[in-house]
Write a protein that holds these residues in place. Structure first.
Motif, PDB file in Angstrom:
ATOM      1  N   VAL B   4       0.842  -1.184   0.000  1.00 12.46           N
ATOM      2  CA  VAL B   4       0.000   0.000   0.000  1.00 12.46           C
ATOM      3  C   VAL B   4       0.881   1.239   0.000  1.00 12.46           C
ATOM      4  CG1 VAL B   4      -1.805   1.246   1.225  1.00 12.46           C
ATOM      5  CG2 VAL B   4      -1.734  -1.250   1.335  1.00 12.46           C
ATOM      6  N   LEU B   5       0.702   2.081  -0.994  1.00 17.60           N
ATOM      7  CA  LEU B   5       1.475   3.322  -1.058  1.00 17.60           C
ATOM      8  C   LEU B   5       0.779   4.398  -0.229  1.00 17.60           C
ATOM      9  CD1 LEU B   5       2.353   1.891  -3.835  1.00 17.60           C
ATOM     10  CD2 LEU B   5       2.886   4.210  -4.572  1.00 17.60           C
ATOM     11  N   LEU B   6       1.451   4.883   0.785  1.00 20.25           N
ATOM     12  CA  LEU B   6       0.825   5.922   1.606  1.00 20.25           C
ATOM     13  C   LEU B   6       0.892   7.268   0.908  1.00 20.25           C
ATOM     14  CD1 LEU B   6       1.950   5.132   5.252  1.00 20.25           C
ATOM     15  CD2 LEU B   6       0.042   4.229   3.918  1.00 20.25           C
ATOM     16  N   THR B   7       1.969   7.478   0.209  1.00 19.04           N
ATOM     17  CA  THR B   7       2.137   8.745  -0.506  1.00 19.04           C
ATOM     18  C   THR B   7       3.080   8.491  -1.669  1.00 19.04           C
ATOM     19  OG1 THR B   7       3.080  10.961  -0.402  1.00 19.04           O
ATOM     20  CG2 THR B   7       3.976   9.353   1.122  1.00 19.04           C
ATOM     21  N   GLU B   8       3.083   9.416  -2.608  1.00 20.47           N
ATOM     22  CA  GLU B   8       4.014   9.260  -3.718  1.00 20.47           C
ATOM     23  C   GLU B   8       5.195  10.194  -3.570  1.00 20.47           C
ATOM     24  OE1 GLU B   8       1.132   9.893  -6.672  1.00 20.47           O
ATOM     25  OE2 GLU B   8       0.213   7.971  -6.219  1.00 20.47           O
ATOM     26  N   LYS B   9       5.158  10.999  -2.539  1.00 19.92           N
ATOM     27  CA  LYS B   9       6.277  11.906  -2.311  1.00 19.92           C
ATOM     28  C   LYS B   9       7.490  11.113  -1.884  1.00 19.92           C
ATOM     29  CE  LYS B   9       3.703  15.347  -0.166  1.00 19.92           C
ATOM     30  NZ  LYS B   9       3.526  16.178   0.987  1.00 19.92           N
ATOM     31  N   CYS B  10       8.669  11.534  -2.338  1.00 19.90           N
ATOM     32  CA  CYS B  10       9.880  10.828  -1.937  1.00 19.90           C
ATOM     33  C   CYS B  10      10.968  11.840  -1.624  1.00 19.90           C
ATOM     34  CB  CYS B  10      10.320   9.873  -3.033  1.00 19.90           C
ATOM     35  SG  CYS B  10      11.651   8.812  -2.471  1.00 19.90           S
ATOM     36  N   VAL B  11      11.932  11.397  -0.827  1.00 14.95           N
ATOM     37  CA  VAL B  11      13.000  12.311  -0.422  1.00 14.95           C
ATOM     38  C   VAL B  11      14.263  12.120  -1.254  1.00 14.95           C
ATOM     39  CG1 VAL B  11      12.277  12.713   1.938  1.00 14.95           C
ATOM     40  CG2 VAL B  11      13.502  10.619   1.374  1.00 14.95           C
ATOM     41  N   ARG B  12      14.303  11.037  -2.019  1.00 10.33           N
ATOM     42  CA  ARG B  12      15.509  10.768  -2.807  1.00 10.33           C
ATOM     43  C   ARG B  12      15.176  10.770  -4.292  1.00 10.33           C
ATOM     44  NH1 ARG B  12      18.083   5.504   0.074  1.00 10.33           N
ATOM     45  NH2 ARG B  12      16.148   4.626  -0.699  1.00 10.33           N
ATOM     46  N   ILE B 244       1.124  -6.819  -6.570  1.00 10.16           N
ATOM     47  CA  ILE B 244      -0.106  -6.076  -6.172  1.00 10.16           C
ATOM     48  C   ILE B 244       0.228  -4.857  -5.313  1.00 10.16           C
ATOM     49  CG2 ILE B 244      -2.413  -6.129  -5.181  1.00 10.16           C
ATOM     50  CD1 ILE B 244      -2.019  -8.049  -7.562  1.00 10.16           C
ATOM     51  N   ASP B 245       0.123  -3.714  -5.949  1.00 10.11           N
ATOM     52  CA  ASP B 245       0.332  -2.443  -5.251  1.00 10.11           C
ATOM     53  C   ASP B 245      -0.942  -1.613  -5.303  1.00 10.11           C
ATOM     54  OD1 ASP B 245       3.034  -3.035  -4.895  1.00 10.11           O
ATOM     55  OD2 ASP B 245       3.550  -2.233  -6.881  1.00 10.11           O
ATOM     56  N   PHE B 246      -1.208  -0.964  -4.185  1.00  6.00           N
ATOM     57  CA  PHE B 246      -2.351  -0.036  -4.131  1.00  6.00           C
ATOM     58  C   PHE B 246      -1.851   1.390  -4.064  1.00  6.00           C
ATOM     59  CE2 PHE B 246      -3.901  -3.975  -2.210  1.00  6.00           C
ATOM     60  CZ  PHE B 246      -5.007  -4.203  -3.015  1.00  6.00           C
ATOM     61  N   GLY B 247      -2.334   2.242  -4.964  1.00  7.89           N
ATOM     62  CA  GLY B 247      -1.926   3.641  -4.948  1.00  7.89           C
ATOM     63  C   GLY B 247      -2.766   4.437  -3.960  1.00  7.89           C
ATOM     64  N   PRO B 248      -2.271   5.601  -3.571  1.00  9.06           N
ATOM     65  CA  PRO B 248      -3.018   6.426  -2.618  1.00  9.06           C
ATOM     66  C   PRO B 248      -4.356   6.903  -3.174  1.00  9.06           C
ATOM     67  CG  PRO B 248      -0.862   7.382  -3.078  1.00  9.06           C
ATOM     68  CD  PRO B 248      -1.001   6.205  -3.971  1.00  9.06           C
ATOM     69  N   ASP B 249      -4.515   6.832  -4.507  1.00  6.26           N
ATOM     70  CA  ASP B 249      -5.806   7.212  -5.091  1.00  6.26           C
ATOM     71  C   ASP B 249      -6.699   5.998  -5.287  1.00  6.26           C
ATOM     72  OD1 ASP B 249      -4.351   5.948  -7.006  1.00  6.26           O
ATOM     73  OD2 ASP B 249      -4.712   7.433  -8.589  1.00  6.26           O
ATOM     74  N   MET B 250      -6.362   4.919  -4.609  1.00 10.62           N
ATOM     75  CA  MET B 250      -7.132   3.675  -4.646  1.00 10.62           C
ATOM     76  C   MET B 250      -7.061   2.981  -6.011  1.00 10.62           C
ATOM     77  SD  MET B 250      -8.072   3.281  -1.577  1.00 10.62           S
ATOM     78  CE  MET B 250      -9.539   2.371  -1.095  1.00 10.62           C
ATOM     79  N   SER B 251      -5.987   3.263  -6.734  1.00  5.52           N
ATOM     80  CA  SER B 251      -5.768   2.483  -7.946  1.00  5.52           C
ATOM     81  C   SER B 251      -4.977   1.236  -7.550  1.00  5.52           C
ATOM     82  CB  SER B 251      -5.007   3.308  -8.981  1.00  5.52           C
ATOM     83  OG  SER B 251      -3.826   3.822  -8.410  1.00  5.52           O
ATOM     84  N   VAL B 252      -4.956   0.291  -8.450  1.00  4.64           N
ATOM     85  CA  VAL B 252      -4.219  -0.935  -8.152  1.00  4.64           C
ATOM     86  C   VAL B 252      -3.526  -1.389  -9.431  1.00  4.64           C
ATOM     87  CG1 VAL B 252      -6.288  -2.336  -8.527  1.00  4.64           C
ATOM     88  CG2 VAL B 252      -4.412  -3.296  -7.224  1.00  4.64           C
ATOM     89  N   TRP B 253      -2.333  -1.946  -9.277  1.00  4.23           N
ATOM     90  CA  TRP B 253      -1.614  -2.458 -10.434  1.00  4.23           C
ATOM     91  C   TRP B 253      -0.794  -3.662 -10.024  1.00  4.23           C
ATOM     92  CZ3 TRP B 253      -0.746   2.303  -8.169  1.00  4.23           C
ATOM     93  CH2 TRP B 253       0.469   2.467  -7.483  1.00  4.23           C
TER      94      TRP B 253
END
Ligand code: SF4
Ligand code: SF4
Ligand code: SF4
Ligand code: SF4
Lengths: 384, 324, 282
Positions: B4-12, B244-253
């Protein structure tokens, strides 16, 4: 089983647009002497026919206008005349509930009346009081009546007459009624005399009215008992159930109308419209009236129709040619089908069959023995 | 286990980043909402899945990072967090106060560490702070995107901070339609040799490794496979998704490299199994009769016996056919 | 019907006047929780203590000793999640239902969080509040269709349970029951021993003209009859509520909203039809 449509009074407190009885404005109340004759006749009939029971349906006019004393007198007379047979007499009541009181309910209780059939119209000024048909007053009294029935845990059913003004929004009518009560019926409006207010509906209009409601009822069918949907559904889908008198095709020997002066007729409709007289009960025994020669004519009607006008009709098992009174109104004899089969056909073909994905083939009664059983179901208190 | 992706922001900004491509395609501001976390937790629970992996971007950038973890733990999930370990003092402090004492069986971190030589100095300072606080719960992860990689620095870090003695090895895959760094097929043999060169150091320090998806079997000799068997604690596999990944916008891929293909909404499915089956079939469809990344895959008996999936599907995608 | 359940502030004088009665006690703090339990249960039965707070749930100092006490706690919101989190295990051991006012938009989420964590909760609609029907529907969808287990959310639970019954004499659902505010079941006695049929009547000093020894005669009073008649007023005047598919559950409580939106109709219809959806009819 015999059903007596018993009209001890024709007077009514209300002034409903489509009422045939009220138009006659008869002020007569059945006398105690006549009551006694009738209960004697009933006793005589029941004693001679030990397998028979009688449904004694109180119709009006408005029966509550007879007053508590009148019903107490009925109790007394029944007690006197039908000492051994009274348990085979079941009293049923139709009332507009406007004048129902605790005292009336108590005496109804003593008569064994455990449920009441009533009528209502959600559209203003169709049912009402006085010249202007004040429905506000009518409704207020009616709901008082309902509160009283609820308090006494007396179930009731409502008949809603479908007329022109209801066509605009069938679902509103359905929701209104279902918000009030779990048990109700739609009846198409009929005018044997002049339609003064332009309330008549065509066969197609009525079928469409039912069709608009049917899918919703279908979902809610476990909660609401609604005619004609429920009888069609039970018969076609569940292969059991009862038809109302006009469609059961079995009314020849079942019904009997007794008016306030003892005049008898075939049933409520014929009585109200002064057709088909079977003479006065003062002069004839119950058994004779129930076997009047005109009745064999009516019985024959079925045999004739199935091989003539209704031949090959796949709705026969649901319709049986409809009510003979309708036929009489047009043809001045009974041996014709009712024009009111049209709405039934349209409703089944246009709505029922496609929605439930079924196809009817009820050209004869043989395979559908369940359809032979007649008619008003006592537990479901709608009687027409 | 799904992610589950909590956010797409990254520091690197890693050269191999598989997530970056996906992330630039969607709004970076999107963060997972509480209601959606509850929905996902319900979906997992009703699918009998007790493990949840949280990732990002950098998941700790989510304002409710700590709350979400605690919430999932209270719902009896085993939570695994993929992090860079790079956090502000404030975030780290909040996490420390609330998460540090939690049983490592319930909560674990996988810290993806780049070689300090290749990254900014103060970045690694922050990672160290994280490792100091969460050493008992943390194992490491390393992404390979070139064949001359190094693992010795990681072994030193594991020893120094007494981390869980395990390294998850990820393979950088091509992202169809994108331009990221990844290990080319012709570099695989060299890579295998390089990997085996760390065997003694790993073995001596009792550090195990785990191979992520996309590795293939035939680049290793039987002797090497024997060693790998030991190094992976008998959990050796050459598989390909779906992850199986879930995006923060409830998308899945299916997985990051395939995230441009058949992205769906979580609401299209009723259970994790449905999602898994859908993407499993999709992968099969993409592979068609090619089976694997090498010509010989189609007749390979290891493939038939399910010992090797034939590498990463992403190598086989003709992106023209799939970009929507 | 069974005897009235008495709703009153904590007053030993009132409680001791009764025997074998059910009581709901209203308080504003936790000072006497166990004492109340003891006092009521001496000769009567404690149904619940309702604690009306103006503060956050997370600020409550929960006490293990309340484990036998049925509590309804009205809070303003959830407060700090991390503080709340530390209290979850204890809360789960206690018998508490938390009410949140939904004039605060965040409380929709707070209710969902609590319910999903297995903690009973509910929402309160303030008098005359214009509701966000969309938000309420989302909560309803969560409640009805969520794929995994969760705790009850009142009044949804009460409505769905009762909507499922087919009782022709009580064919509507007055969900005010969950707020101890149903004139068929609850009677209110204030600290001066005035008797009324609802919180609103009590607040507006509309008291019944009956003595404290005679509370079960409340159904004979004019006020009670007025309430019953009120249920029919929409039908008598053909008000839009009378043909609303959700009437049996709403009973026209939100007719004041109809001027601004029809959202109530859709919401209550959904709730009413939930029965068919849940039971998979057609
Ligand atoms: S539908 Fe018409 S034709 Fe058919 S049985 Fe009825 S009356 Fe006769
Ligand atoms: S396609 Fe297969 S190997 Fe490649 S990243 Fe996805 S799951 Fe892993
Ligand atoms: S499937 Fe392909 S990559 Fe895997 S071992 Fe066989 S040939 Fe090699
Ligand atoms: S939902 Fe709205 S329209 Fe329906 S009964 Fe309630 S207030 Fe009236």
């Amino acid at each position: 089983m015999t059903t007596i449509i018993f009209k001890a009074i024709e007077k009514c407190i209300a002034n409903c647009v489509y009422c045939e009885v009220i138009k006659r404005k008869q002020n007569i109340v059945m006398s105690y002497e006549l009551l006694e004759i009738i209960f004697d006749r009933i006793n005589e009939f029941l004693e001679a026919n030990p397998q028979e029971n009688i449904d004694f349906t109180w119709h009006g006019g408005e029966i509550t206008m007879l007053g508590v004393d009148y019903f107490n007198k009925v109790l007394e007379i029944q007690e006197k005349c039908c000492k051994n047979t009274k348990i085979r007499i079941k009293h049923l009541a139709q009332s507009n509930l406007l004048k129902i009181s605790q005292e009336i309910i108590d005496v109804f209780n003593k008569l064994g009346i455990t449920s009441i059939g009533s009528s209502y119209d959600p559209i203003s000024n169709i049912r009402g009081l006085g010249k202007n048909r004040n429905s506000l007053k009518y409704n207020t009294l009616f709901f008082h009546g309902i509160e009283l029935l609820n308090k006494n845990k007396i179930p009731f059913g409502i008949i809603n007459v479908v007329h022109k003004k209801q066509l605009e929004n069938p679902l509103s009518i359905y929701y209104f009624l279902s918000n009030m009560v779990d048990n109700f019926a739609f009846n198409k409006v009929y005018f044997f005399s002049e339609d003064r207010y332009g309330l008549n509906v065509t066969q197609e209009e009525y079928a469409d009215f039912l069709g608009a409601i049917f899918p919703i009822w279908l979902k809610q069918r476990d909660r609401y008992h609604v005619r004609p949907f429920e009888s069609f559904y039970d018969i076609i889908i569940k292969n059991k159930g009862d038809l109302v008198c006009e469609n059961a095709g079995l009314c020849a020997y079942r019904w009997l109308y007794i008016g306030p002066e003892g005049n008898t007729s075939h049933c409520g409709r014929s009585g109200d419209n002064e057709m088909l007289s079977y003479g006065n009960i003062k002069k004839r025994k119950l058994n004779d009236i129930l076997h009047d020669t005109q009745r064999s004519q009516i019985e024959k009607r079925q045999d004739v129709l199935i091989s003539t006008e209704c031949k090959g009709c796949r709705f026969w098992g649901l319709c049986h040619g409809g009510c003979m009174i309708d036929a009489y109104d047009i043809h001045h004899d009974f041996i014709h089908k009712s024009p009111n089969c049209e709405w039934l056909k349209i409703f089944i073909e246009k709505y029922f069959e496609p929605i439930l994905n079924v196809k009817l083939d009820l050209t004869s009664d043989k395979e559908y023995t369940n359809l032979m059983r007649c008619t008003t179901n006592k537990n479901k208190i709608i009687c027409e | 286990m799904a992610n589950v992706l909590l956010t797409e922001k990254c520091v690197r900004s890693c050269p191999y980043c598989f997530a970056k491509e996906y992330m630039t395609n969607s709004s970076v501001e999107e963060i997972l909402k509480w209601e959606d976390l509850i929905y996902i937790a319900d979906l997992f629970e009703s699918s009998n899945e007790k493990h949840i992996s949280l990732l990002g971007g950098e998941p700790s950038l989510h304002p409710n990072f700590t709350e979400f973890i605690l919430y999932l733990l209270k719902r009896n999930f085993h939570v695994n967090v993929f992090t860079s370990g790079i956090m502000s003092e404030k975030i780290l402090l909040k996490a420390k106060e609330n998460l540090r004492t939690i049983d490592p069986e319930q909560l674990s971190f996988v810290c993806n560490i780049n070689n300090p030589k290749d990254s900014l100095k103060n970045e690694f300072q922050k990672v160290k702070k994280f490792l100091k606080v969460f050493n008992k719960q943390t194992s490491t992860s390393f992404n390979i995107y070139k064949s001359d990689f190094d693992l010795n620095f990681l072994i030193d870090i594991i020893k120094e901070y007494q981390l869980k003695p395990h390294i998850r090895l990820g393979l950088a895959h091509p992202i169809p339609g994108a331009n990221n760094f990844f290990l080319k097929i012709n570099e695989f043999k060299v890579f295998a040799k390089r990997l085996m060169s760390f065997f003694n150091n790993l073995e001596n320090n009792e550090i195990s490794i785990g191979l992520d998806c996309g590795f293939v079997m035939c680049i290793f000799s039987d002797t090497q496979l024997g060693k790998l068997f030991k190094l992976t604690n008998n959990r050796l596999g050459f598989s390909c998704g779906p992850a199986i990944d879930f995006g923060p916008d409830m998308s899945v891929w299916s997985c990051f490299p395939l995230s441009n293909i058949h992205k769906k909404s979580i609401y299209d499915f009723n259970s994790l199994k449905e999602i898994y089956d859908f993407y499993f079939n999709m992968n099969k469809e993409i592979r068609g009769d090619k089976i694997g990344i090498l010509k010989k895959c189609s007749s390979c008996s290891f493939n038939k016996r399910n010992l090797c999936a034939g590498g990463c599907t992403a190598h086989l995608v003709d992106i023209k056919n799939f970009i929507v | 019907m069974d005897k009235y359940i008495i709703v009153s502030p904590y007053s030993t004088t009132v409680i001791d006047k009764f025997r074998e009665r059910q009581f709901v006690i209203l308080v504003n703090d936790f000072d006497n929780i166990n004492e109340i339990l003891e006092c009521v249960n001496r000769n009567n039965f404690l149904v619940s203590i309702q604690v009306n707070l103006n503060s956050s749930l997370s600020s409550i100092d929960f006490n293990e000793k309340w484990d036998n006490v049925p509590l309804r706690i009205v809070v303003s919101d959830l407060g700090d999640y991390l503080t709340f989190h530390k209290k979850i295990d204890l809360i789960r051991k206690l018998n508490i239902l938390f009410y949140f006012p939904i004039n605060k938009i965040d409380n929709f989420l707070n209710i969902q969080i609590l319910s999903s964590l297995g903690i009973n909760c509910g929402f309160i609609i303030s008098d005359g509040q214009l509701l966000d029907w969309g938000k309420l529907s989302e909560l309803l969808y969560y409640y009805m269709y969520s794929k995994s287990k969760h705790s009850i959310i009142e009044p949804f639970d009460y409505i769905i349970q009762n909507n499922n019954k087919n009782d022709i004499f009580n064919n509507f659902v007055d969900y005010n029951n969950v707020y101890f505010n149903d004139p068929d079941y609850y009677i209110h006695i204030d600290s001066e021993q005035n008797i009324s049929l609802s919180f609103e009547n009590s607040k507006r000093n509309i008291f019944l003209d009956i003595g404290i020894d005679n509370i079960d005669s409340a159904k004979e009073t004019k006020q009670y009859k007025n309430i019953i008649e009120d249920r029919h007023k929409h039908f008598i005047i053909n008000h839009p509520c009378s043909y609303c598919p959700g009437w049996r559950i709403c009973l026209g409580k939100f007719s004041y909203c109809l001027r601004s939106s029809n959202g109530c109709i859709e919401f209550f219809t959904e709730l009413f039809n939930s029965k068919y959806i849940l039971n998979n009819i057609l």
